[in-house]
Design a protein around this motif. Sequence first.
Motif, PDB file in Angstrom:
ATOM      1  N   THR A  22     -11.922   9.930 -15.339  1.00 38.82           N
ATOM      2  CA  THR A  22     -12.850   9.146 -16.154  1.00 38.82           C
ATOM      3  C   THR A  22     -12.093   8.316 -17.186  1.00 38.82           C
ATOM      4  O   THR A  22     -12.373   7.121 -17.366  1.00 38.82           O
ATOM      5  CB  THR A  22     -13.854  10.071 -16.866  1.00 38.82           C
ATOM      6  OG1 THR A  22     -14.576  10.831 -15.884  1.00 38.82           O
ATOM      7  CG2 THR A  22     -14.827   9.274 -17.706  1.00 38.82           C
ATOM      8  N   LEU A  23     -11.120   8.923 -17.848  1.00 38.13           N
ATOM      9  CA  LEU A  23     -10.328   8.211 -18.854  1.00 38.13           C
ATOM     10  C   LEU A  23      -9.524   7.075 -18.222  1.00 38.13           C
ATOM     11  O   LEU A  23      -9.425   5.977 -18.790  1.00 38.13           O
ATOM     12  CB  LEU A  23      -9.378   9.184 -19.558  1.00 38.13           C
ATOM     13  CG  LEU A  23     -10.031  10.202 -20.501  1.00 38.13           C
ATOM     14  CD1 LEU A  23      -8.987  11.168 -21.041  1.00 38.13           C
ATOM     15  CD2 LEU A  23     -10.743   9.500 -21.643  1.00 38.13           C
ATOM     16  N   GLU A  45     -12.626  -4.097  -8.645  1.00 39.68           N
ATOM     17  CA  GLU A  45     -12.731  -2.681  -8.273  1.00 39.68           C
ATOM     18  C   GLU A  45     -12.948  -1.761  -9.470  1.00 39.68           C
ATOM     19  O   GLU A  45     -13.428  -0.638  -9.309  1.00 39.68           O
ATOM     20  CB  GLU A  45     -11.474  -2.248  -7.511  1.00 39.68           C
ATOM     21  CG  GLU A  45     -11.392  -2.730  -6.079  1.00 39.68           C
ATOM     22  CD  GLU A  45     -11.112  -4.229  -5.989  1.00 39.68           C
ATOM     23  OE1 GLU A  45     -11.456  -4.829  -4.958  1.00 39.68           O
ATOM     24  OE2 GLU A  45     -10.534  -4.790  -6.958  1.00 39.68           O
ATOM     25  N   VAL A  46     -12.610  -2.221 -10.659  1.00 40.58           N
ATOM     26  CA  VAL A  46     -12.838  -1.418 -11.866  1.00 40.58           C
ATOM     27  C   VAL A  46     -14.335  -1.187 -12.054  1.00 40.58           C
ATOM     28  O   VAL A  46     -14.771  -0.113 -12.488  1.00 40.58           O
ATOM     29  CB  VAL A  46     -12.244  -2.107 -13.108  1.00 40.58           C
ATOM     30  CG1 VAL A  46     -12.546  -1.316 -14.375  1.00 40.58           C
ATOM     31  CG2 VAL A  46     -10.734  -2.285 -12.945  1.00 40.58           C
ATOM     32  N   TRP A  47     -15.129  -2.208 -11.698  1.00 38.49           N
ATOM     33  CA  TRP A  47     -16.583  -2.135 -11.877  1.00 38.49           C
ATOM     34  C   TRP A  47     -17.256  -1.245 -10.831  1.00 38.49           C
ATOM     35  O   TRP A  47     -18.457  -0.983 -10.929  1.00 38.49           O
ATOM     36  CB  TRP A  47     -17.191  -3.537 -11.811  1.00 38.49           C
ATOM     37  CG  TRP A  47     -16.780  -4.394 -12.969  1.00 38.49           C
ATOM     38  CD1 TRP A  47     -15.831  -5.377 -12.983  1.00 38.49           C
ATOM     39  CD2 TRP A  47     -17.301  -4.345 -14.302  1.00 38.49           C
ATOM     40  NE1 TRP A  47     -15.722  -5.938 -14.225  1.00 38.49           N
ATOM     41  CE2 TRP A  47     -16.619  -5.320 -15.061  1.00 38.49           C
ATOM     42  CE3 TRP A  47     -18.273  -3.554 -14.928  1.00 38.49           C
ATOM     43  CZ2 TRP A  47     -16.875  -5.533 -16.413  1.00 38.49           C
ATOM     44  CZ3 TRP A  47     -18.538  -3.765 -16.273  1.00 38.49           C
ATOM     45  CH2 TRP A  47     -17.846  -4.744 -16.996  1.00 38.49           C
ATOM     46  N   TYR A  48     -16.508  -0.773  -9.852  1.00 40.16           N
ATOM     47  CA  TYR A  48     -17.074   0.152  -8.866  1.00 40.16           C
ATOM     48  C   TYR A  48     -17.129   1.576  -9.415  1.00 40.16           C
ATOM     49  O   TYR A  48     -17.692   2.468  -8.774  1.00 40.16           O
ATOM     50  CB  TYR A  48     -16.262   0.126  -7.573  1.00 40.16           C
ATOM     51  CG  TYR A  48     -16.325  -1.199  -6.829  1.00 40.16           C
ATOM     52  CD1 TYR A  48     -17.283  -2.153  -7.138  1.00 40.16           C
ATOM     53  CD2 TYR A  48     -15.415  -1.488  -5.817  1.00 40.16           C
ATOM     54  CE1 TYR A  48     -17.338  -3.358  -6.461  1.00 40.16           C
ATOM     55  CE2 TYR A  48     -15.463  -2.698  -5.133  1.00 40.16           C
ATOM     56  CZ  TYR A  48     -16.428  -3.622  -5.461  1.00 40.16           C
ATOM     57  OH  TYR A  48     -16.478  -4.826  -4.790  1.00 40.16           O
ATOM     58  N   LEU A  53     -17.702   7.600 -11.802  1.00 41.41           N
ATOM     59  CA  LEU A  53     -18.769   8.183 -10.985  1.00 41.41           C
ATOM     60  C   LEU A  53     -18.230   9.105  -9.898  1.00 41.41           C
ATOM     61  O   LEU A  53     -18.634  10.262  -9.800  1.00 41.41           O
ATOM     62  CB  LEU A  53     -19.611   7.066 -10.352  1.00 41.41           C
ATOM     63  CG  LEU A  53     -20.425   6.194 -11.301  1.00 41.41           C
ATOM     64  CD1 LEU A  53     -21.183   5.126 -10.527  1.00 41.41           C
ATOM     65  CD2 LEU A  53     -21.394   7.044 -12.113  1.00 41.41           C
ATOM     66  N   GLY A  54     -17.314   8.568  -9.078  1.00 39.92           N
ATOM     67  CA  GLY A  54     -16.833   9.330  -7.934  1.00 39.92           C
ATOM     68  C   GLY A  54     -16.078  10.586  -8.306  1.00 39.92           C
ATOM     69  O   GLY A  54     -16.500  11.709  -7.993  1.00 39.92           O
ATOM     70  N   LEU A  58     -19.633  12.977 -10.376  1.00 36.88           N
ATOM     71  CA  LEU A  58     -19.933  13.738  -9.159  1.00 36.88           C
ATOM     72  C   LEU A  58     -19.068  14.987  -9.026  1.00 36.88           C
ATOM     73  O   LEU A  58     -19.443  15.928  -8.338  1.00 36.88           O
ATOM     74  CB  LEU A  58     -19.751  12.855  -7.924  1.00 36.88           C
ATOM     75  CG  LEU A  58     -20.870  11.865  -7.611  1.00 36.88           C
ATOM     76  CD1 LEU A  58     -20.570  11.074  -6.346  1.00 36.88           C
ATOM     77  CD2 LEU A  58     -22.210  12.597  -7.452  1.00 36.88           C
ATOM     78  N   MET A  59     -17.918  15.002  -9.688  1.00 35.61           N
ATOM     79  CA  MET A  59     -17.024  16.154  -9.583  1.00 35.61           C
ATOM     80  C   MET A  59     -17.372  17.248 -10.576  1.00 35.61           C
ATOM     81  O   MET A  59     -17.025  18.419 -10.361  1.00 35.61           O
ATOM     82  CB  MET A  59     -15.577  15.696  -9.803  1.00 35.61           C
ATOM     83  CG  MET A  59     -14.531  16.632  -9.246  1.00 35.61           C
ATOM     84  SD  MET A  59     -14.693  16.968  -7.490  1.00 35.61           S
ATOM     85  CE  MET A  59     -14.480  15.321  -6.819  1.00 35.61           C
TER      86      MET A  59
END
Length: 201
Positions: A22-23, A45-48, A53-54, A58-59
């Motif tokens: 996340t950081l 790709e930063v905005w994905y 999230l992934g 979600l983890m």
Amino acid sequence: MCTGGCAKCLGITLIPLAVLCTLANILLFFPGGKVINNNENITEEVWYFGGILGSGVLMIFPALVFLGLKNNDCCGCCGNESCGKRFAMFTSIIFAAVGLVGAGYCFIVSAVAINKGPKCENGNQWSYPFENGNYLGNHSLWSQCTSPENIVPWNLTLFSLLLIMSGIQAVLCAIQVVNGLLGTICGDCTCCGCCGDNGAV
């Protein structure tokens, strides 16, 4: 090691990895460690939100579930008599699958971002000056990015960290799938005979 204890170890490992991912994703919003005025100039790709999230949100869910498995008793879990250790271990497989999806998403986004390279100022315009990872083995090409300063090593380092950490997360979740199957079929070793002893451990 018992299946519940193994799951707890996996959960303890996943939580700091989720925080670090996340950081790393948050830092990517500051190219080269600087704030830029136009958000459209941040690498796509930063905005994905692969790390947020992934490998992040979600983890956390599977990690907390794995941590809680060790505290479930053999005759019931979470104070619910109808929910046994085997069912809890089976549930952990589902959450492990969720973790695999999240880690896989972050891994793919990071791999694409590394191959594509960062968006930077090239001459008088913002663009993606690199093609098919050609800059990875040729540092002389990095000079094509004139701004933000150090954007190439910044993005490469952070996305590489996301790639590695999400890969580790995927392996840990895959281990829990196997561990959960063993726990579902065989139960947990700490449960041997406890129900026969009126719940005494």
